[in-house]
Design an enzyme around this catalytic site. Structure first.
Site, PDB file in Angstrom:
ATOM      1  CB  THR A 120      29.002  -4.218  -8.566  1.00 52.85           C
ATOM      2  OG1 THR A 120      28.642  -2.950  -7.989  1.00 52.85           O
ATOM      3  CG2 THR A 120      30.294  -4.071  -9.337  1.00 52.85           C
ATOM      4  CD  GLU A 177      33.323  -2.442  -3.648  1.00 55.08           C
ATOM      5  OE1 GLU A 177      32.761  -2.469  -4.749  1.00 55.08           O
ATOM      6  OE2 GLU A 177      32.787  -1.964  -2.628  1.00 55.08           O
TER       7      GLU A 177
END
Length: 198
Positions: free
Chosen positions: A179, A129
């Site tokens: 993000t 991630e």
């Protein structure tokens, strides 16, 4: 021998602030196929599905970044071949990078005979991630791995009961918001009133 895994999409940031509350979704996800390679090399042999233009460099792909550290930590005498089938669009807010990271670690753990605890798998998955989003945040990775609704406090994951009859409706405009970019526009502080209300 190859192992196939499926990792669900997630919705996170369900509260004021972010990286604290996430939920797994049952209808969409990423499929990963993984097998031991004859050499110590970790490589991606195919990427298909709704997204195909992912990094092939294993240091920069969310599915393989955690595997590199896993291989190093356990001093494995073999590598992994990965096939990725993306079911989650990138930049959709549905945890696409987290799903690939979790799916690969779940598969590797199966090939290792289930040697890793959930907590250890979480540590490796969050490395994937981090390469995709620029930060090691757990809000998508934890619900993807644990399932259901989870609260994240620091690096501790608390599984919460999912309210009966809860339905999640996601509306997905045909835009991508990464993000990394979204975090740049957030305010650095939450007002006291918002904090108290939460």
């Amino acid at each position: 021998m190859s192992v196939k895994t499926w990792a669900p999409a997630t919705a996170a940031n369900l509260a004021v602030g972010f990286d604290i509350l996430g939920i797994s979704l049952s209808q969409i996800g990423d499929a990963i196929e993984i097998k031991k390679s004859n050499t110590k090399e970790i490589f991606i042999s195919s990427i298909e599905g709704v997204v195909t233009n992912l990094p092939s460099d294993v240091k920069n792909n969310s599915a393989t970044a955690g595997l590199l550290q896993l291989q190093k930590d356990l001093d494995l005498p073999f590598g992994f071949e990965i096939k990725i089938k993306k079911g989650i669009p990138l930049g959709s807010g549905m945890g696409g990078s987290a799903a690939s990271a979790v799916g690969a670690i779940l598969g590797a753990n199966q090939l290792l005979g289930g040697a890793l605890s959930k907590e250890k798998m979480l540590e490796y998955a969050v490395l994937g991630e981090a390469v995709a989003s620029g930060g090691a945040h757990y809000d998508n990775v934890a619900p993807c791995l644990y399932g259901g609704l989870v609260l994240i406090v620091g690096k501790t994951v608390m599984e919460l009961p999912v309210p009966k009859g809860l339905t999640c409706v996601l509306m997905h405009p045909h835009i991508q918001v990464e993000t990394k970019e979204a975090r740049k526009i957030l305010k650095k502080e939450i007002s006291l009133n918002d904090f108290i209300l939460q």
